[in-house]
Design a protein around this motif. Structure first.
Motif, PDB file in Angstrom:
ATOM      1  N   SER A 122      82.268 -35.582  56.423  1.00  0.00           N
ATOM      2  CA  SER A 122      82.089 -36.913  55.867  1.00  0.00           C
ATOM      3  C   SER A 122      81.171 -36.922  54.662  1.00  0.00           C
ATOM      4  O   SER A 122      81.281 -37.787  53.815  1.00  0.00           O
ATOM      5  N   CYS A 123      80.239 -36.022  54.645  1.00  0.00           N
ATOM      6  CA  CYS A 123      79.150 -36.175  53.690  1.00  0.00           C
ATOM      7  C   CYS A 123      79.106 -34.999  52.727  1.00  0.00           C
ATOM      8  O   CYS A 123      78.497 -33.977  52.982  1.00  0.00           O
ATOM      9  N   LYS A 124      79.750 -35.195  51.589  1.00  0.00           N
ATOM     10  CA  LYS A 124      79.868 -34.091  50.633  1.00  0.00           C
ATOM     11  C   LYS A 124      78.543 -33.733  49.967  1.00  0.00           C
ATOM     12  O   LYS A 124      78.217 -32.558  49.849  1.00  0.00           O
ATOM     13  N   PRO A 125      77.737 -34.717  49.547  1.00  0.00           N
ATOM     14  CA  PRO A 125      76.492 -34.309  48.870  1.00  0.00           C
ATOM     15  C   PRO A 125      75.534 -33.562  49.797  1.00  0.00           C
ATOM     16  O   PRO A 125      74.713 -32.782  49.342  1.00  0.00           O
ATOM     17  N   TYR A 126      75.635 -33.812  51.088  1.00  0.00           N
ATOM     18  CA  TYR A 126      74.758 -33.126  52.047  1.00  0.00           C
ATOM     19  C   TYR A 126      75.326 -31.749  52.380  1.00  0.00           C
ATOM     20  O   TYR A 126      74.584 -30.808  52.639  1.00  0.00           O
ATOM     21  N   SER A 127      76.636 -31.647  52.374  1.00  0.00           N
ATOM     22  CA  SER A 127      77.255 -30.423  52.884  1.00  0.00           C
ATOM     23  C   SER A 127      77.559 -29.384  51.811  1.00  0.00           C
ATOM     24  O   SER A 127      77.416 -28.187  52.066  1.00  0.00           O
ATOM     25  N   PHE A 128      77.989 -29.833  50.618  1.00  0.00           N
ATOM     26  CA  PHE A 128      78.249 -28.841  49.580  1.00  0.00           C
ATOM     27  C   PHE A 128      76.901 -28.281  49.131  1.00  0.00           C
ATOM     28  O   PHE A 128      76.005 -29.032  48.757  1.00  0.00           O
ATOM     29  N   GLY A 129      76.797 -26.976  49.170  1.00  0.00           N
ATOM     30  CA  GLY A 129      75.507 -26.357  48.879  1.00  0.00           C
ATOM     31  C   GLY A 129      74.901 -25.741  50.139  1.00  0.00           C
ATOM     32  O   GLY A 129      74.023 -24.890  50.058  1.00  0.00           O
ATOM     33  N   GLN A 130      75.396 -26.151  51.309  1.00  0.00           N
ATOM     34  CA  GLN A 130      74.860 -25.603  52.559  1.00  0.00           C
ATOM     35  C   GLN A 130      75.065 -24.084  52.645  1.00  0.00           C
ATOM     36  O   GLN A 130      74.198 -23.370  53.138  1.00  0.00           O
ATOM     37  N   TYR A 131      76.223 -23.622  52.159  1.00  0.00           N
ATOM     38  CA  TYR A 131      76.479 -22.178  52.220  1.00  0.00           C
ATOM     39  C   TYR A 131      75.435 -21.435  51.388  1.00  0.00           C
ATOM     40  O   TYR A 131      74.972 -20.353  51.763  1.00  0.00           O
ATOM     41  N   ASP A 132      75.075 -22.023  50.275  1.00  0.00           N
ATOM     42  CA  ASP A 132      74.050 -21.397  49.441  1.00  0.00           C
ATOM     43  C   ASP A 132      72.685 -21.437  50.122  1.00  0.00           C
ATOM     44  O   ASP A 132      71.933 -20.467  50.072  1.00  0.00           O
ATOM     45  N   ILE A 133      72.388 -22.567  50.748  1.00  0.00           N
ATOM     46  CA  ILE A 133      71.110 -22.665  51.465  1.00  0.00           C
ATOM     47  C   ILE A 133      71.072 -21.627  52.590  1.00  0.00           C
ATOM     48  O   ILE A 133      70.074 -20.942  52.801  1.00  0.00           O
ATOM     49  N   GLN A 134      72.208 -21.502  53.266  1.00  0.00           N
ATOM     50  CA  GLN A 134      72.299 -20.523  54.339  1.00  0.00           C
ATOM     51  C   GLN A 134      71.971 -19.111  53.823  1.00  0.00           C
ATOM     52  O   GLN A 134      71.214 -18.367  54.446  1.00  0.00           O
ATOM     53  N   LYS A 135      72.533 -18.779  52.673  1.00  0.00           N
ATOM     54  CA  LYS A 135      72.275 -17.447  52.106  1.00  0.00           C
ATOM     55  C   LYS A 135      70.805 -17.284  51.740  1.00  0.00           C
ATOM     56  O   LYS A 135      70.220 -16.217  51.931  1.00  0.00           O
ATOM     57  N   ILE A 136      70.217 -18.351  51.191  1.00  0.00           N
ATOM     58  CA  ILE A 136      68.810 -18.280  50.802  1.00  0.00           C
ATOM     59  C   ILE A 136      67.928 -18.084  52.029  1.00  0.00           C
ATOM     60  O   ILE A 136      67.017 -17.258  52.040  1.00  0.00           O
ATOM     61  N   VAL A 137      68.236 -18.825  53.098  1.00  0.00           N
ATOM     62  CA  VAL A 137      67.456 -18.697  54.331  1.00  0.00           C
ATOM     63  C   VAL A 137      67.560 -17.267  54.865  1.00  0.00           C
ATOM     64  O   VAL A 137      66.568 -16.645  55.246  1.00  0.00           O
TER      65      VAL A 137
END
Ligand code: SF4
Ligand code: SF4
Lengths: 373, 413
Positions: B354-369
């Motif tokens: 449902s929430c594109k601004p919250y979700s797009f970028g999560q894969y990148d955050i995951q990699k950073i973490v």
């Protein structure tokens, strides 16, 4: 006609064209993602603006940055960057539009090693005095930022000259649209598609000359032409990445007389006032042009605009092409449908993506719709 | 009342019940606003509510309504109705639920009270802009758009001027709709209360630093309601002060929120409202406590930009620089700091259709973490309200595999 082949060639491989141009002209190539980009500022910096539209290639790299529920434009543009296919870009600018583009800007900045990266954080609402002032501020900032990145001074004279060029381009495309509106049979829709796209890819000075010639040729052809027996159709939506769609509609007996695409009529509608502060002129055009659904100008401007066009162009129906996962357009569709229904204008919606639905489904639907008209 | 006397009473207070009571009263007030000559404004969850409170306008939150629709498992039905109205099933399920609910007055509380005005702040997403346009056409009431440019990398002076000017326009708008002037003394007071409320909310969340943690993210999802809806009121301040003290007491007594806390996890993105209980049980079974989340902390995340003595003057910055309105790399930094602060052993990310601004970028955050902290992460594909996008069996398997990794990585260290 003379230049059609060239437009087609450029559109089928923009990167090849851009690399050549970079080599022969020495110009810096600046990529951009959306029609709210002030191309004139890039041109005035002596650089070349190149719009990215996504990709026809398979997506493999973008999937590890974007979930499956992202539209194919954003996914395709990222793929072009990650794969290095556009590594000739000297820079990339991202005007703020929809949520997906917003995140594309971040992901690009964080992952793509080549070229500089600039955001143009435009206002989302366009109908207030403070928004207008902010628009001008943002354009000024963009001029400064870009000048710094490219190490040039972007003068008012250079801006005026760029405005004259884009105005000429827009006028010629409008002239072509106007003639095709009367005689859609004179030029197939996919040629029109190529012309508009090429105008966001090719060297603008050369283009201004070519387009004027194309328009003149078409005008000659129109002399003595008779109106064709076609069902007059208007297209609406964000954009169309599928030239095949034009042929499908035409094969089914439709004549595409106008559109409301940002890679179409929305691109050339509205000229920039000359003889005043150039940035104010550019800003004014962006504020006043037909609104993109990712921005706010009023509550039903788009419906009025589309209905107005249908009447003016004497279209019999509207085909709305919706990109899968495109929020701004998907939110507008129900109200547009309601308004068009009230106005007695038939409307059909087709979901398009970078691959069309299999088995000629879409063709059948177009046929059914046209038959009904 | 001092903290001391409150402390004595606290032990007997049931904070869940109190919250439900407050929210019920709030909705009754909102629904009967017309009879009491009060105006109702619909406002987005990240919007500046304080001027409404100061003007005695009742704020109503369609997103909170969306969450209720989700939690009461009415999401699918209402979403389907929206789809019949022509809205794509790929749109935000809060928006779909609310839009269709408005036409049928259905949903868990029989529809929201009709708005006298709409206030849309786009610091969370572009969806709300479209959603509020739909409602403005439907209810035919004035719409104010509070446009907060995204802060990809820098908060520029141009942005500040633009948003600050809108704050003035916003208050003029409210004065126009209500036909009376803003009481600036009252506004000052509300600003202070809002600041205090947000501070207390942060302190509530911070009690999760204790081991074991006295509260889980699932609790926080529940307790969040007041900081969203009644921010700027004394009521919210009192409630959160009491709740904070209660949580501190539990922490000092070593009372954990789950029976055996062995692993501590961070949650990212909106809750999966229709499966809160199930999920919390799943994790508790593995002795895992979700100690913090990026969602509920968004309502106190911009405290550092607020000047409590000049709330309106600092609002441009505090309302623009909120969690969802910043670049993905800045979001990743906040996630890292939360991992450190709460001592998380892993991160659970809800990839929310449902929430594109919250979700797009999560894969990148995951990699950073992964790169910066080396802790395991789990990506759950779901949707906050539309249950059709939830596969229990698949998610259960994935949670198990993830917990296996957590156990291995904790054992190894
Ligand atoms: S406007 Fe729609 S199609 Fe265009 S980038 Fe945004 S979501 Fe994709
Ligand atoms: S869930 Fe996301 S898209 Fe929907 S209203 Fe909230 S921030 Fe916007």
């Amino acid at each position: 006609m003379n230049h059609l082949e060239e437009y087609r060639r450029v559109v089928s491989d923009p990167s090849d064209y851009a690399r050549q141009l970079q080599k022969t002209s020495g110009k810096k190539i600046i990529g951009y993602t959306c029609s709210y980009t002030p191309e004139e500022v890039i041109m005035a910096a002596g650089a070349h603006p190149l719009r990215l539209f996504g990709t026809k290639q398979n997506i493999s790299l973008a999937d590890s940055h974007l979930q499956s529920y992202c539209c194919s434009i954003v996914r395709g543009i990222l793929e072009e960057g990650l794969s290095g296919r556009v590594d000739y870009l000297d820079g990339m600018v991202f005007p703020h539009t929809c949520d997906s583009m917003q995140r594309l800007s971040d992901i690009w900045r964080m992952n793509i090693p080549f070229g500089f990266h600039l955001d143009i954080t435009l206002p989302v609402k366009l109908d207030t005095v403070s928004a207008k002032d902010y628009m001008i501020d943002v354009l000024k900032k963009f001029r400064d930022d870009l000048g710094r990145k490219l190490n040039v001074e972007i003068s008012d004279e250079a801006l005026q000259k760029a405005i004259t060029t884009t105005n000429a381009i827009r006028q010629s495309i409008r002239a072509i649209y106007d003639i095709r509106n009367l005689y859609p049979q004179l030029m197939p829709g996919d040629d029109l598609y190529n012309i508009v796209r090429a105008s966001m890819i090719m060297d603008r000075d050369r283009l201004a000359v070519m387009l004027a010639e194309t328009a003149a040729e078409l005008k000659e052809r129109a002399a003595g032409a008779k109106p064709a027996d076609m069902k007059r159709i208007m297209l609406a939506g964000g954009m169309c990445n599928q030239p095949d769609v034009y042929a499908m509609i035409e094969d089914a007996g439709g004549g595409i007389v106008w559109d409301d695409f940002c890679t179409g009529a929305r691109y050339f509608t509205g000229l920039i006032d000359t003889g005043r502060d150039p940035l104010a002129g550019i800003g004014e055009r962006l504020l006043n042009r037909v609104v993109c659904p990712a921005k706010h100008a009023d509550l039903d401007g788009r419906a009025r605009h589309i209905i107005g066009l249908v009447k003016e162009k004497n279209a019999r129906g509207v085909i709305f092409l919706l990109f899968k996962f495109c929020d701004p357009h998907a939110f507008d569709y129900p109200y547009l449908k309601e308004r068009l229904d009230e106005a007695g204008i038939p409307l059909m919606i087709a979901e398009v993506d970078d691959s069309l639905p299999a088995g000629g489904q879409l063709r059948t639907r177009f046929e059914a719709f046209l038959e009904m008209l | 009342m001092t903290d001391n006397t409150q402390n004595n009473e606290i032990k007997t207070i049931n904070y869940e019940k109190q919250m439900r009571d407050i929210m019920t009263t709030y909705y009754i007030d909102a629904k009967t606003a017309g009879q009491n000559n009060k105006k109702v404004a619909w406002i987005t969850s990240g919007g500046p509510v304080e001027p409404l409170i100061a003007m005695d306008i009742i704020p109503v939150y369609p997103e909170n309504h969306g969450a209720m629709i989700g939690a009461s498992k009415m999401g699918v039905d209402l979403c389907k109705k929206a789809e019949e109205m022509g809205y794509s099933s790929d749109l935000c399920s809060y928006a779909r639920g609310d839009i269709s609910c408005a036409t049928v007055n259905g949903g868990p509380i029989g529809g929201l009270p009709e708005p006298d005005m709409l206030v849309c702040c786009n610091n969370i997403c572009g969806t709300v802009l479209k959603w509020y346009e739909v409602q403005a056409r439907y209810f035919k009431v004035p719409l104010f758009i509070f446009d907060t440019p995204i802060v990809h990398t820098e908060f520029t002076p141009e942005m500040k001027t633009y948003v600050q000017r809108q704050m003035e326009e916003y208050i003029l708008f409210l004065e126009g709709v209500c036909g009376r002037k803003m009481d600036w003394d009252r506004m000052k007071e509300v600003g202070k209360l809002s600041f205090e409320g947000q501070q207390l909310w942060q302190e509530v969340l911070d009690t999760a630093i204790s081991r074991p943690s006295p509260l889980t993210a699932f609790d926080a999802f529940f307790y969040l309601a007041l900081i969203v809806t009644l921010r700027g009121t004394q009521q919210a301040v009192d409630y959160y002060r009491g709740l904070r003290d209660e949580m501190r007491r539990r922490a000092s007594e070593g009372k954990g929120a789950i029976p055996r806390e062995r692993y501590r996890l961070l949650w990212d993105n909106l809750p999966i409202w229709y499966r809160l209980k199930w999920l919390s049980k799943e994790f508790a079974q593995h002795d895992a406590c979700l100690v913090a989340d990026t969602y509920t902390s968004a309502w106190c995340g911009s405290l550092k930009y607020i000047n409590e003595n000049d709330f309106i003057g600092s609002a441009a910055e505090s309302y623009t620089r909120i969690y969802l309105n910043i670049g993905v790399d800045q979001m990743a930094e906040i996630v890292l700091s939360m991992i450190d602060k709460y001592g998380a052993d892993g991160i659970v990310m809800h990839s929310n259709r449902s929430c594109k601004p919250y979700s797009f970028g999560q894969y990148d955050i995951q990699k950073i973490v992964q790169r910066e902290r080396g802790i395991p992460s789990l990506m759950l594909e779901a949707d906050m309200c539309d249950e059709r996008n939830f596969s229990e069996a698949q998610i259960q398997t994935r949670i198990e595999a993830f917990m296996e990794m957590i156990r291995a990585s904790k054992g190894a260290s």
